[in-house]
Design an enzyme around this catalytic site. Structure first.
Site, PDB file in Angstrom:
ATOM      1  N   LYS A  84       4.120 -11.644  -0.175  1.00 47.11           N
ATOM      2  CA  LYS A  84       4.214 -11.342   1.349  1.00 47.11           C
ATOM      3  C   LYS A  84       4.490  -9.857   1.523  1.00 47.11           C
ATOM      4  CE  LYS A  84       5.079 -12.790   5.568  1.00 47.11           C
ATOM      5  NZ  LYS A  84       3.822 -13.171   6.356  1.00 47.11           N
ATOM      6  N   ASP A  87       1.690 -16.843   3.856  1.00 52.56           N
ATOM      7  CA  ASP A  87       1.367 -17.840   5.121  1.00 52.56           C
ATOM      8  C   ASP A  87      -0.040 -18.122   4.863  1.00 52.56           C
ATOM      9  OD1 ASP A  87       1.291 -15.093   5.299  1.00 52.56           O
ATOM     10  OD2 ASP A  87       1.782 -14.845   7.305  1.00 52.56           O
ATOM     11  N   ASP A 119       7.473 -22.694  -5.463  1.00 55.90           N
ATOM     12  CA  ASP A 119       8.263 -24.108  -5.177  1.00 55.90           C
ATOM     13  C   ASP A 119       7.738 -24.574  -3.874  1.00 55.90           C
ATOM     14  OD1 ASP A 119      10.136 -25.815  -5.143  1.00 55.90           O
ATOM     15  OD2 ASP A 119      11.796 -24.607  -4.839  1.00 55.90           O
ATOM     16  N   ASP A 159       4.695 -27.992  -3.745  1.00 56.53           N
ATOM     17  CA  ASP A 159       4.834 -29.467  -3.184  1.00 56.53           C
ATOM     18  C   ASP A 159       3.642 -29.693  -1.966  1.00 56.53           C
ATOM     19  OD1 ASP A 159       6.969 -29.787  -4.596  1.00 56.53           O
ATOM     20  OD2 ASP A 159       8.281 -30.436  -2.875  1.00 56.53           O
ATOM     21  N   TYR A 184      16.064 -16.986  -6.247  1.00 63.33           N
ATOM     22  CA  TYR A 184      16.786 -18.345  -6.678  1.00 63.33           C
ATOM     23  C   TYR A 184      17.863 -17.410  -7.714  1.00 63.33           C
ATOM     24  CZ  TYR A 184      13.416 -21.511  -5.224  1.00 63.33           C
ATOM     25  OH  TYR A 184      12.636 -22.273  -4.399  1.00 63.33           O
TER      26      TYR A 184
END
Ligand code: NAD
Length: 371
Positions: free
Chosen positions: A202, A234, A258, A262, A151
Site C-alpha cells: 500500500k 486494494d 492474512d 482467506d 502483528y
C-alpha cells in the site's frame, strides 16, 4: 545405501504434532493416518510426538504454549498443527489467548516465510462462488511474510488518554532486512514456477510499504528472468476476484497476506482445502489456513484435506520426500474425482462423507499409489 540398489536411504524424522482446539483435534487425526502409512510403507521412520497448544493447553497449564511444547517444537524436524482458538477463550487477556501460541511459535522459530498455495481442482469448480470460467486452472502461490508487520510491531496496546478515553495502538513496521529475506524467497520460488511475481503493498499511503516496494525492486534486479509487478492491496483484492489466473506468485506482508489468502481460499471453493507451510531457515511448521471452526467442531463434518495437503507440503519441504508428496496430492485429487465430499464442498449428486471417511478414502488411494 546407493540409489542404484533401488532402496531409499533410511531416515529418522521427529515430528511435533499439535492438534490444538476445535476441529484441530479431528483433522489432525486424518493427517496422522497418512503419515503413518508413509512411515510403514517407505523405508523411513517418522516419530510423532504429540504436544499441547492453544486453548486446550491454557486449560491444562494456564498458558497457550507451555515450555514443554516449545521445547518439542525447537527439537523436531517439522511441526504439524491443527488449529487453535474458540469462544471459550475469547475473553482471556491477549497475552494468553490461544492464538498467541501460534505467534510465539512463528517468532521463536523465526518462521518468516508463509507459503499458501491456492489451487483450484477441476472437480470443485462448482463449489466456488465464482463463475467456473474465472477460477478454472488457477494455481497461485501466496508468499506471506510472517514474523514482522503490525502483528509484532511495538508500541502496541490499549491505553487511556488524559481525558480518560481509551486508544488502541498497533505499529506497522518493516526493516530492510526483513523485506529482503522474504523477497529473495519469493523470487526463488517464482523462478521455479511461471516467473511471474506480483508484490502487494500500500505504497501510495504507507511508509512501511514504500520501503517494502523499494527493497523488493532492488532484489528483483538479481532475478531478471522473473517479471515483477507491484500492486496495491486494494487492487489485488479486486483482481483476485476479477481475474485470478493473472497471478502466479504473490508476495506480500503479514497483514495483507492474512486477508488476501482467506479471500483466495474461496476461489477453491472452501477454506477447508488450503494448506500452508511456514518456513524459517532450519525450522518449519505446517498447518491448514483455516481456524478451529467452533461452529462445526466435534461433529465429524470438517474437511481434513487442507491438513492432509499440509502434510504433503511437509514431505516436500522438510522430509525430502517430493515424490511421496506428489503421490499424496494425487491421492487427494483422486478422492475428489471419485465424488467424495465433506459438507463444505458438497454438491448435489456427490457422495457426502464425514471427516474420518474422507481421511480413509485418501489413505486408500495413497496405499495403491505407493505400492
Ligand atoms: P475458521 O477458519 O475457524 O472458520 C471460518 C468458517 O469456515 C466457519 O464457518 C467454519 O465452519 C468454516 N471452516 C473452517 N475450516 C473448515 C474445514 N476444515 N472444513 C469445513 N469448514 C471449515 O475462522 P473463524 O470462525 O474466524 O475462527 C474460529 C477460531 O479459530 C477463532 O478463535 C480464531 O481466532 C481461530 N483461528 C485460528 C487459526 C489457526 O489456528 N491458524 C486461524 C484462523 C482463526
Amino acid at each position: 545405501m546407493p540409489e542404484s540398489e533401488g532402496k531409499i536411504k533410511k531416515k529418522d524424522f521427529k515430528i511435533a504434532v499439535f492438534a490444538g482446539d476445535g476441529i484441530g483435534v479431528e483433522i489432525i487425526q486424518e493427517a496422522l493416518k497418512v503419515l503413518k502409512l508413509i512411515s510403514d510403507t517407505r523405508n523411513i521412520s517418522l516419530s510423532l510426538a504429540e504436544g499441547s497448544v492453544g486453548g486446550s493447553a491454557y486449560d491444562l497449564y494456564g498458558v497457550p504454549l507451555p515450555q514443554q511444547s516449545l521445547d518439542l517444537a525447537l527439537h523436531c524436524d517439522a511441526i504439524l498443527l491443527g488449529a487453535v482458538g474458540g469462544p471459550k477463550w475469547e475473553s482471556l487477556d491477549y497475552s494468553v489467548r490461544p492464538e498467541r501460541a501460534l505467534l510465539t511459535l512463528r517468532q521463536k522459530l523465526d518462521l518468516f516465510t508463509n507459503l499458501r498455495p491456492v489451487v483450484a481442482f477441476d472437480e470443485l469448480l462448482d463449489a466456488s462462488p465464482l463463475k467456473k470460467e474465472i477460477v478454472r486452472g488457477i494455481n497461485i502461490m501466496i508468499v506471506r511474510e510472517l514474523t514482522g508487520d503490525i502483528y509484532f510491531g511495538q508500541p502496541r496496546g490499549v491505553s487511556k488518554e488524559k481525558d480518560g478515553r481509551r486508544i488502541g495502538i498497533n505499529t506497522m513496521i518493516y526493516s530492510e532486512d526483513e523485506v529482503r529475506r522474504i523477497a529473495v524467497r519469493a523470487f526463488e520460488i517464482a523462478q521455479k514456477r511461471k516467473r511471474n511475481l506480483v508484490s502487494v503493498d500500500k505504497a501510495n499511503i504507507l511508509e512501511s510499504s514504500e520501503l517494502w516496494r523499494d527493497i523488493v525492486s532492488e532484489v528483483g534486479y538479481n532475478y531478471p528472468e522473473v517479471t515483477l509487478r507491484h500492486m496495491y492491496v486494494d487492487n489485488c483484492a479486486m483482481q483476485l476476484i476479477r481475474n485470478p489466473s493473472q497471478f502466479d506468485v504473490i508476495l506480500t506482508t503479514n497483514l495483507f497476506g492474512d486477508i488476501l489468502s482467506d479471500e483466495a481460499a474461496m476461489l477453491t471453493g472452501s477454506i477447508g482445502m488450503l494448506p500452508s507451510a511456514s518456513l524459517g531457515n532450519d525450522k518449519a511448521l505446517y498447518e491448514p489456513i483455516h481456524g478451529s471452526a467452533p461452529d462445526i467442531a466435534g461433529k465429524n463434518i470438517a474437511n481434513p484435506l487442507a491438513t492432509i495437503l499440509s502434510a504433503a507440503m511437509m514431505m516436500r519441504y522438510s522430509l525430502s520426500m517430493p515424490q511421496e508428496a506428489d503421490l499424496l496430492e494425487k491421492a487427494v485429487a483422486q478422492t475428489i474425482k471419485e465424488g467424495f465430499r465433506t459438507q463444505d464442498i458438497y454438491q448435489q449428486g456427490k457422495k457426502l462423507i464425514g471427516t474420518e471417511e474422507m481421511g480413509n478414502q485418501v489413505v486408500k488411494k495413497l496405499r495403491k499409489l505407493l505400492s
